[in-house]
Design an enzyme around this catalytic site. Sequence first.
Site, PDB file in Angstrom:
ATOM      1  N   ALA A  86      58.810  33.962  86.047  1.00  0.00           N
ATOM      2  CA  ALA A  86      57.478  33.846  86.645  1.00  0.00           C
ATOM      3  C   ALA A  86      56.981  32.428  86.472  1.00  0.00           C
ATOM      4  CB  ALA A  86      56.499  34.812  85.962  1.00  0.00           C
ATOM      5  N   THR A 103      56.918  32.936  93.612  1.00  0.00           N
ATOM      6  CA  THR A 103      57.805  33.466  92.562  1.00  0.00           C
ATOM      7  C   THR A 103      57.333  34.830  92.063  1.00  0.00           C
ATOM      8  OG1 THR A 103      58.716  31.380  91.789  1.00  0.00           O
ATOM      9  CG2 THR A 103      58.478  33.114  90.146  1.00  0.00           C
ATOM     10  N   THR A 137      51.488  41.223  81.877  1.00  0.00           N
ATOM     11  CA  THR A 137      50.541  40.578  80.977  1.00  0.00           C
ATOM     12  C   THR A 137      49.248  41.382  80.861  1.00  0.00           C
ATOM     13  OG1 THR A 137      49.112  38.631  80.813  1.00  0.00           O
ATOM     14  CG2 THR A 137      49.864  39.185  82.999  1.00  0.00           C
ATOM     15  N   ASP A 138      48.534  41.157  79.770  1.00  0.00           N
ATOM     16  CA  ASP A 138      47.218  41.800  79.634  1.00  0.00           C
ATOM     17  C   ASP A 138      46.177  41.178  80.572  1.00  0.00           C
ATOM     18  OD1 ASP A 138      46.852  39.356  78.318  1.00  0.00           O
ATOM     19  OD2 ASP A 138      46.218  40.237  76.408  1.00  0.00           O
ATOM     20  N   GLU A 139      46.496  39.989  81.132  1.00  0.00           N
ATOM     21  CA  GLU A 139      45.506  39.303  81.977  1.00  0.00           C
ATOM     22  C   GLU A 139      45.206  40.080  83.252  1.00  0.00           C
ATOM     23  OE1 GLU A 139      45.584  35.155  82.469  1.00  0.00           O
ATOM     24  OE2 GLU A 139      46.402  34.786  80.489  1.00  0.00           O
ATOM     25  N   TYR A 163      47.013  33.264  88.735  1.00  0.00           N
ATOM     26  CA  TYR A 163      48.172  33.753  87.964  1.00  0.00           C
ATOM     27  C   TYR A 163      48.064  35.252  87.733  1.00  0.00           C
ATOM     28  CZ  TYR A 163      50.676  35.144  83.737  1.00  0.00           C
ATOM     29  OH  TYR A 163      51.440  35.836  82.838  1.00  0.00           O
ATOM     30  N   LYS A 167      50.464  38.383  89.117  1.00  0.00           N
ATOM     31  CA  LYS A 167      51.159  39.354  88.253  1.00  0.00           C
ATOM     32  C   LYS A 167      50.707  40.778  88.597  1.00  0.00           C
ATOM     33  CE  LYS A 167      53.596  38.697  85.175  1.00  0.00           C
ATOM     34  NZ  LYS A 167      55.088  38.524  85.088  1.00  0.00           N
ATOM     35  N   LYS A 202      50.881  25.272  76.652  1.00  0.00           N
ATOM     36  CA  LYS A 202      50.108  26.421  76.190  1.00  0.00           C
ATOM     37  C   LYS A 202      49.399  26.059  74.888  1.00  0.00           C
ATOM     38  CE  LYS A 202      51.854  28.826  79.596  1.00  0.00           C
ATOM     39  NZ  LYS A 202      53.012  29.688  79.560  1.00  0.00           N
ATOM     40  N   TYR A 220      38.633  24.119  75.346  1.00  0.00           N
ATOM     41  CA  TYR A 220      37.871  24.415  76.566  1.00  0.00           C
ATOM     42  C   TYR A 220      36.564  25.131  76.190  1.00  0.00           C
ATOM     43  CZ  TYR A 220      42.373  23.910  79.157  1.00  0.00           C
ATOM     44  OH  TYR A 220      43.565  23.475  79.692  1.00  0.00           O
TER      45      TYR A 220
HETATM   46  P1  NAD Z   1      57.760  30.504  80.913  1.00  0.00           P
HETATM   47  O1  NAD Z   1      56.917  29.808  81.929  1.00  0.00           O
HETATM   48  O2  NAD Z   1      57.990  29.891  79.591  1.00  0.00           O
HETATM   49  O3  NAD Z   1      59.212  30.800  81.526  1.00  0.00           O
HETATM   50  C1  NAD Z   1      59.388  31.247  82.847  1.00  0.00           C
HETATM   51  C2  NAD Z   1      60.882  31.147  83.181  1.00  0.00           C
HETATM   52  O4  NAD Z   1      61.065  31.641  84.508  1.00  0.00           O
HETATM   53  C3  NAD Z   1      61.409  29.704  83.160  1.00  0.00           C
HETATM   54  O5  NAD Z   1      62.659  29.657  82.514  1.00  0.00           O
HETATM   55  C4  NAD Z   1      61.562  29.367  84.643  1.00  0.00           C
HETATM   56  O6  NAD Z   1      62.582  28.402  84.891  1.00  0.00           O
HETATM   57  C5  NAD Z   1      61.888  30.720  85.229  1.00  0.00           C
HETATM   58  N1  NAD Z   1      61.538  30.802  86.645  1.00  0.00           N
HETATM   59  C6  NAD Z   1      60.379  30.436  87.238  1.00  0.00           C
HETATM   60  N2  NAD Z   1      60.445  30.642  88.565  1.00  0.00           N
HETATM   61  C7  NAD Z   1      61.658  31.181  88.819  1.00  0.00           C
HETATM   62  C8  NAD Z   1      62.312  31.637  89.996  1.00  0.00           C
HETATM   63  N3  NAD Z   1      61.709  31.575  91.185  1.00  0.00           N
HETATM   64  N4  NAD Z   1      63.549  32.135  89.883  1.00  0.00           N
HETATM   65  C9  NAD Z   1      64.182  32.197  88.677  1.00  0.00           C
HETATM   66  N5  NAD Z   1      63.613  31.769  87.539  1.00  0.00           N
HETATM   67  C10 NAD Z   1      62.362  31.276  87.600  1.00  0.00           C
HETATM   68  O7  NAD Z   1      57.120  31.950  80.780  1.00  0.00           O
HETATM   69  P2  NAD Z   1      56.952  32.886  79.484  1.00  0.00           P
HETATM   70  O8  NAD Z   1      55.738  32.482  78.761  1.00  0.00           O
HETATM   71  O9  NAD Z   1      58.247  32.964  78.790  1.00  0.00           O
HETATM   72  O10 NAD Z   1      56.646  34.278  80.193  1.00  0.00           O
HETATM   73  C11 NAD Z   1      57.713  35.119  80.614  1.00  0.00           C
HETATM   74  C12 NAD Z   1      57.136  36.356  81.269  1.00  0.00           C
HETATM   75  O11 NAD Z   1      56.299  37.031  80.351  1.00  0.00           O
HETATM   76  C13 NAD Z   1      56.265  36.045  82.495  1.00  0.00           C
HETATM   77  O12 NAD Z   1      56.518  37.027  83.468  1.00  0.00           O
HETATM   78  C14 NAD Z   1      54.852  36.148  81.974  1.00  0.00           C
HETATM   79  O13 NAD Z   1      53.961  36.555  82.997  1.00  0.00           O
HETATM   80  C15 NAD Z   1      54.997  37.221  80.914  1.00  0.00           C
HETATM   81  N6  NAD Z   1      54.048  37.151  79.785  1.00  0.00           N
HETATM   82  C16 NAD Z   1      53.886  35.985  79.083  1.00  0.00           C
HETATM   83  C17 NAD Z   1      53.028  35.957  77.990  1.00  0.00           C
HETATM   84  C18 NAD Z   1      52.834  34.709  77.161  1.00  0.00           C
HETATM   85  O14 NAD Z   1      51.967  34.696  76.283  1.00  0.00           O
HETATM   86  N7  NAD Z   1      53.593  33.643  77.375  1.00  0.00           N
HETATM   87  C19 NAD Z   1      52.343  37.120  77.623  1.00  0.00           C
HETATM   88  C20 NAD Z   1      52.525  38.281  78.368  1.00  0.00           C
HETATM   89  C21 NAD Z   1      53.402  38.286  79.434  1.00  0.00           C
HETATM   90  O1  DAU Z   2      47.404  37.019  77.691  1.00  0.00           O
HETATM   91  C1  DAU Z   2      48.712  36.791  78.090  1.00  0.00           C
HETATM   92  C2  DAU Z   2      48.803  35.447  78.770  1.00  0.00           C
HETATM   93  O2  DAU Z   2      48.676  34.479  77.742  1.00  0.00           O
HETATM   94  C3  DAU Z   2      50.098  35.247  79.542  1.00  0.00           C
HETATM   95  O3  DAU Z   2      50.149  36.162  80.598  1.00  0.00           O
HETATM   96  C4  DAU Z   2      50.187  33.819  80.090  1.00  0.00           C
HETATM   97  O4  DAU Z   2      51.443  33.618  80.708  1.00  0.00           O
HETATM   98  C5  DAU Z   2      50.044  32.861  78.931  1.00  0.00           C
HETATM   99  O5  DAU Z   2      50.037  31.529  79.412  1.00  0.00           O
HETATM  100  C6  DAU Z   2      48.743  33.140  78.170  1.00  0.00           C
HETATM  101  O6  DAU Z   2      47.593  32.813  78.986  1.00  0.00           O
HETATM  102  P1  DAU Z   2      46.312  32.079  78.360  1.00  0.00           P
HETATM  103  O7  DAU Z   2      45.570  31.437  79.458  1.00  0.00           O
HETATM  104  O8  DAU Z   2      45.562  32.982  77.449  1.00  0.00           O
HETATM  105  O9  DAU Z   2      47.085  30.993  77.435  1.00  0.00           O
HETATM  106  P2  DAU Z   2      46.831  29.445  77.144  1.00  0.00           P
HETATM  107  O10 DAU Z   2      47.740  29.073  76.027  1.00  0.00           O
HETATM  108  O11 DAU Z   2      46.866  28.624  78.390  1.00  0.00           O
HETATM  109  O12 DAU Z   2      45.332  29.429  76.610  1.00  0.00           O
HETATM  110  C7  DAU Z   2      44.952  30.212  75.480  1.00  0.00           C
HETATM  111  C8  DAU Z   2      43.462  29.987  75.269  1.00  0.00           C
HETATM  112  O13 DAU Z   2      43.258  28.625  74.856  1.00  0.00           O
HETATM  113  C9  DAU Z   2      42.621  30.172  76.510  1.00  0.00           C
HETATM  114  O14 DAU Z   2      41.371  30.728  76.146  1.00  0.00           O
HETATM  115  C10 DAU Z   2      42.408  28.742  77.038  1.00  0.00           C
HETATM  116  C11 DAU Z   2      42.388  27.937  75.752  1.00  0.00           C
HETATM  117  N1  DAU Z   2      42.884  26.535  75.866  1.00  0.00           N
HETATM  118  C12 DAU Z   2      44.115  26.337  76.410  1.00  0.00           C
HETATM  119  C13 DAU Z   2      44.621  25.044  76.537  1.00  0.00           C
HETATM  120  C14 DAU Z   2      45.987  24.817  77.151  1.00  0.00           C
HETATM  121  C15 DAU Z   2      42.123  25.474  75.395  1.00  0.00           C
HETATM  122  O15 DAU Z   2      41.006  25.662  74.869  1.00  0.00           O
HETATM  123  N2  DAU Z   2      42.625  24.216  75.518  1.00  0.00           N
HETATM  124  C16 DAU Z   2      43.832  23.945  76.081  1.00  0.00           C
HETATM  125  O16 DAU Z   2      44.208  22.736  76.187  1.00  0.00           O
END
Ligand code: NAD
Ligand code: DAU
Length: 358
Positions: A86, A103, A137-139, A163, A167, A202, A220
């Site tokens: 994603a 995607t 995701t919980d979002e 985003y 999802k 992140k 933020y």
């Molecule tokens: P990430 O952005 O670190 O990794 C995404 C991966 O997907 C990368 O390796 C990228 O190259 C690959 N990708 C992107 N577009 C593609 C495409 N078109 N075809 C094939 N590969 C592709 O993401 P993450 O944080 O590891 O999240 C993984 C999954 O978990 C996502 O679906 C996200 O929505 C979900 N998720 C993430 C979080 C979080 O906190 N990071 C929480 C809940 C759910």
């Molecule tokens: O809740 C699950 C989600 O968590 C996933 O689905 C997403 O893929 C993942 O990116 C994450 O989303 P968030 O928007 O919560 O994560 P992020 O790390 O971008 O931000 C976390 C919190 O911190 C949010 O309230 C925004 C804040 N933030 C983030 C950045 C990058 C800041 O205050 N300053 C920053 O520079």
Amino acid sequence: MELTDTILVTGGAGFIGSNFVLDWFPHEDGKIVTLDKLTYAGNLSNLDSLAGDARHTFVPGDICDADLVRDLLEKHRPRAIVHFAAESHVDRSINDPGEFIRTNVQGTFNLLERARRYWEELEERHRQQFRFVQISTDEVYGSLRPEEPAFCESTPYSPNSPYAASKAAADHLVRAYHHTYRLPVLTTNCSNNYGPYQFPEKLIPLMLLNALEGKPLPIYGDGMNIRDWLYVQDHCAAIRCVLKKGSPGETYNIGGRSELTNLQVVTTICDILDEICPDPSLGCRRSQMTFVRDRPGHDRRYAIDARKIHNDLGWSPQTPFEQGIRQTILWYLGHRHWVSDIRTGAYQEWLQLNYRGR
Ligand code: NAD
Ligand code: DAU
């Protein structure tokens, strides 16, 4: 047609996907085929320790490529698809949403359609065995007020960012493929992950690297937004559990029982770095915290009610935030090359775009 003991993992070179692939082999039998487009967020070096390991095959490619996905399914005959791939960063989806629709929505549709055609050709007993796990995701549930109960599986979808909406759209397609075709899908909705290999756009890796280097820590808004933090290896264990024991058609919420404000997260990182990595030239790292313009449409609070996966499948988070955040900081301190390799020109351009003028 027969199934093998292989699973197809999409997005397995990203943050959670690579942790999942690496954690798979100590816990499970069977092979993995990883399909990943290697966008800016994907990093093949995450999987370096599997180089030459016959249990793992890496395939560079796009989940939107129908022929490639069809060929992979026919060649490897996986018993499951675990779908991580994603676009995942909310701020990027605000700046440029198009790739999120391609995607996250079209890519998931393509996978589902290819999976359906593959699955329909299987013998009945193999059709029963096959699984499609949608990592969501919980979002998708939107934002909670302070007094509201945590998100449960029946909370209505109310996505707020491009985003989250992409999802949610993908989750609806997954649900429809079960309802209409009986494809054995499972959906997991997880809270914020943290841990090794997270791209430093992140919150946690961005703040810890900036804090280490004496740079501003851009918070933020008022910093009182709440997220429910889960250590990534606990998430991987939950997904393995859902794959093994979950009921097709069901959704499972996954969370860390660890609701924290962004300010609590950032001050914790500063204090741990001051303790284990003191730098007299920087003094107290909390002084690097800077309040900047808020994210548009910034969700105030997420919280997960994970009773269903606990009661039905026996999973619960094992890593308290205080322990997981120390492990994460130590991992980044020990992997400076990994960090410098990914902070390329493209990463610097993103920092300029997102933080300049905030
Ligand atoms: P990430 O952005 O670190 O990794 C995404 C991966 O997907 C990368 O390796 C990228 O190259 C690959 N990708 C992107 N577009 C593609 C495409 N078109 N075809 C094939 N590969 C592709 O993401 P993450 O944080 O590891 O999240 C993984 C999954 O978990 C996502 O679906 C996200 O929505 C979900 N998720 C993430 C979080 C979080 O906190 N990071 C929480 C809940 C759910
Ligand atoms: O809740 C699950 C989600 O968590 C996933 O689905 C997403 O893929 C993942 O990116 C994450 O989303 P968030 O928007 O919560 O994560 P992020 O790390 O971008 O931000 C976390 C919190 O911190 C949010 O309230 C925004 C804040 N933030 C983030 C950045 C990058 C800041 O205050 N300053 C920053 O520079």
